[in-house]
Design a protein around this motif. Structure first.
Motif, PDB file in Angstrom:
ATOM      1  N   UNK A   1       6.799  -0.039   3.801  1.00 52.28           N
ATOM      2  CA  UNK A   1       8.032   0.470   3.209  1.00 52.28           C
ATOM      3  C   UNK A   1       7.978   0.472   1.686  1.00 52.28           C
ATOM      4  N   UNK A   2       7.336  -0.526   1.089  1.00 51.08           N
ATOM      5  CA  UNK A   2       7.153  -0.551  -0.368  1.00 51.08           C
ATOM      6  C   UNK A   2       6.323   0.657  -0.798  1.00 51.08           C
ATOM      7  N   UNK A   3       5.245   0.941  -0.063  1.00 46.82           N
ATOM      8  CA  UNK A   3       4.393   2.081  -0.379  1.00 46.82           C
ATOM      9  C   UNK A   3       5.121   3.396  -0.168  1.00 46.82           C
ATOM     10  N   UNK A   4       5.875   3.498   0.908  1.00 45.07           N
ATOM     11  CA  UNK A   4       6.610   4.720   1.212  1.00 45.07           C
ATOM     12  C   UNK A   4       7.593   5.062   0.097  1.00 45.07           C
ATOM     13  N   UNK A   5       8.177   4.048  -0.508  1.00 44.31           N
ATOM     14  CA  UNK A   5       9.169   4.260  -1.560  1.00 44.31           C
ATOM     15  C   UNK A   5       8.548   4.463  -2.936  1.00 44.31           C
ATOM     16  N   UNK A   6       7.219   4.424  -3.040  1.00 38.63           N
ATOM     17  CA  UNK A   6       6.549   4.745  -4.303  1.00 38.63           C
ATOM     18  C   UNK A   6       6.608   3.663  -5.349  1.00 38.63           C
ATOM     19  N   UNK A   7       6.771   2.410  -4.940  1.00 39.43           N
ATOM     20  CA  UNK A   7       6.864   1.295  -5.892  1.00 39.43           C
ATOM     21  C   UNK A   7       5.457   0.863  -6.293  1.00 39.43           C
ATOM     22  N   UNK A   8       5.164   0.897  -7.575  1.00 38.82           N
ATOM     23  CA  UNK A   8       3.801   0.647  -8.035  1.00 38.82           C
ATOM     24  C   UNK A   8       3.624  -0.663  -8.801  1.00 38.82           C
ATOM     25  N   UNK A   9       4.668  -1.474  -8.930  1.00 44.83           N
ATOM     26  CA  UNK A   9       4.571  -2.731  -9.686  1.00 44.83           C
ATOM     27  C   UNK A   9       4.931  -3.919  -8.800  1.00 44.83           C
ATOM     28  N   UNK A  10       4.386  -3.937  -7.569  1.00 46.37           N
ATOM     29  CA  UNK A  10       4.749  -4.975  -6.611  1.00 46.37           C
ATOM     30  C   UNK A  10       3.578  -5.891  -6.293  1.00 46.37           C
TER      31      UNK A  10
END
Length: 461
Positions: free
Chosen positions: A147-156
């Motif tokens: 879900x983090x990847x699906x939402x395009x979050x790049x600083x996790x």
């Protein structure tokens, strides 16, 4: 449905609610509420509403949350696969909406799976600062990563740890902490009757003890001047006002803050805790007063002065040959990442968050954004990279309409035929988009798009 609810639960709710009890019971006969939260990291609320094919009604306690009709089936729409929204129960949107996260903050979601709250926190960071999303269950941590990847979050930084181990290496590290604590789940009964079947009278006390251990570690990871939001999806006083009372009694550096009021929000009850009058500052969402399943929320501050976080990245610099392959891929575009935060491990290329290199012994699922893989004489970009880009950041775009059958075929992993003139660049890597929003990569050869959508993500129908 009421007949299936545990008798001891109903007796306690009757004692808690008094005259409101009958209205509470009636809420179990009302239709379930369905919620959709727009991912503002990818699209503004205004732009999404212009494109949306769904029947949406505003959720009052969050700017980007909406009710949708069950017949809309947004999980089947290609916009879901492009990460434009997250499907979330409406009252569960409140915690991340209330915790005031800003770009540059270092943020911890301590009990993060499946990612409903973490993805909103990450969106509000706008790529600046750092999101640590933790989940103790390995299988649920994988769902969180998806879900983090699906939402395009790049600083996790996606961790898989018990809270005390995180606290050992991250003392007073975070500006904001969200603890959506494991609980007895009484607010889930209407949504999932199987949760009610597992409930017994001992569960609230069991979870209250677990919650107190979790919040103790969370407080130790919060900077002076930082904010912590505690929430549950249960009604049990021992897990709600009881746990906040425990915090106030044992951590004098923590103070309870006011939460913005919305019509239908109920205040906490001091009598359900230690009698401290400030417990009224807590918020309860009851299903007979709000269009949601139920939640408890408390916002606390750690006394002191909040100082800005410092970047702390020390990557191993890629070898010249690796940089050559990466630069060949990036050459036609402006690099949307800071070079000094790119690291290669076992031929896999990652973009690291601004502080992620001194946490020895911590189990993690993913440190940063997975950019792709170095193979013989080439760099092969990843699905998470595609979803972290916008269409104006990549030179070769294949833009499909959401109404096209080819979009569904792409999501199934099928090869696509491309008409002459459809693709801006006639060969090589293509960023496949739906109505201008990236879905993934494909490789164009002689007007045939070889599908690179990951096998584990593909649809069966």
């Amino acid at each position: 449905m009421i007949e299936q609810l545990p008798k001891a639960f109903l007796e306690r709710m009757k004692a808690m609610l008094g005259e409101e009890y009958e209205d509470f019971l009636k809420s179990y006969e009302a239709p379930r509420q369905f919620g959709l939260r727009i991912n503002t990291l990818k699209i503004s609320v205004e732009e999404f509403l212009k494109q949306s094919p769904f029947h949406l009604t505003k959720v009052p306690w969050t700017e980007n949350g909406f009710y949708y009709e069950e017949a809309d089936r947004p999980a089947r729409h290609p916009y879901y696969a492009s990460g434009l929204y997250y499907l979330q129960e409406p009252s569960a949107m409140a915690p991340a909406a209330i915790l005031p996260v800003a770009p540059g903050d270092y943020v911890l979601d301590l009990c993060a799976a499946p990612g409903g709250k973490a993805t909103e926190l990450g969106a509000r960071l706008k790529g600046q600062g750092m999101l640590v999303a933790n989940e103790i269950s390995a299988s649920r941590a994988k769902a969180l990563l998806r879900n983090i990847e699906l939402c395009g979050i790049k600083n996790s930084f996606i961790t898989n740890e018990v809270p005390k181990n995180l606290a050992r290496v991250m003392p007073e590290f975070f500006d904001k902490v969200l603890v959506d604590a494991p609980c007895s789940g009484e607010g889930m009964f209407r949504k999932d009757m199987d949760v009610a079947k597992t409930w017994d009278e001992s569960r609230p006390e069991f979870f209250a003890n677990l919650q107190r251990e979790i919040v103790s570690n969370a407080i130790s990871m919060l900077k002076p001047g930082g904010l912590m939001l505690y929430s549950t999806c249960t009604f049990a006083p021992i897990e709600n006002e009881g746990t906040i009372s425990y915090i106030l009694e044992n951590f004098p550096e923590m103070e309870l803050l006011e939460i913005p009021a919305y019509e239908g929000f109920s205040e906490g009850n001091p009598e359900w805790g230690n009698g401290d009058d400030t417990l009224k500052r807590c918020v309860r969402i009851f299903p007979h007063k709000m269009a949601g399943e139920g939640h408890f929320i408390a916002l606390l501050k750690k006394k002191g002065i909040l100082y800005p976080s410092k970047s702390d990245v020390a990557v191993q610099k890629p070898e010249k040959e690796a940089w050559k392959l990466l630069n060949e891929f990036w050459a036609p575009m402006e690099l949307p990442f800071e070079k000094e935060r790119i690291e290669i491990r076992n031929q896999n290329v990652y973009y690291l968050p601004p502080a992620s290199n001194h946490y020895k012994g911590i189990h993690f699922v993913r440190n940063g954004l997975f950019l792709g893989e170095l193979k013989k004489n080439r760099f092969e970009p990843s699905e998470p990279l595609a979803l972290a880009l916008s269409q104006d950041q990549f030179p070769a775009i294949l833009n499909l309409s959401s109404e096209e059958e080819r979009v569904t075929r792409y999501l199934r992993g099928e090869t696509l035929l491309i008409e002459d003139g459809e693709a801006k660049v006639k060969k090589g890597w293509q960023l496949v988009c739906v109505d201008g929003h990236p879905l993934g990569f494909g490789k164009l050869v002689n007007q045939t798009l070889k599908n690179k959508y990951p096998a584990g993500w593909r649809r069966n129908s």
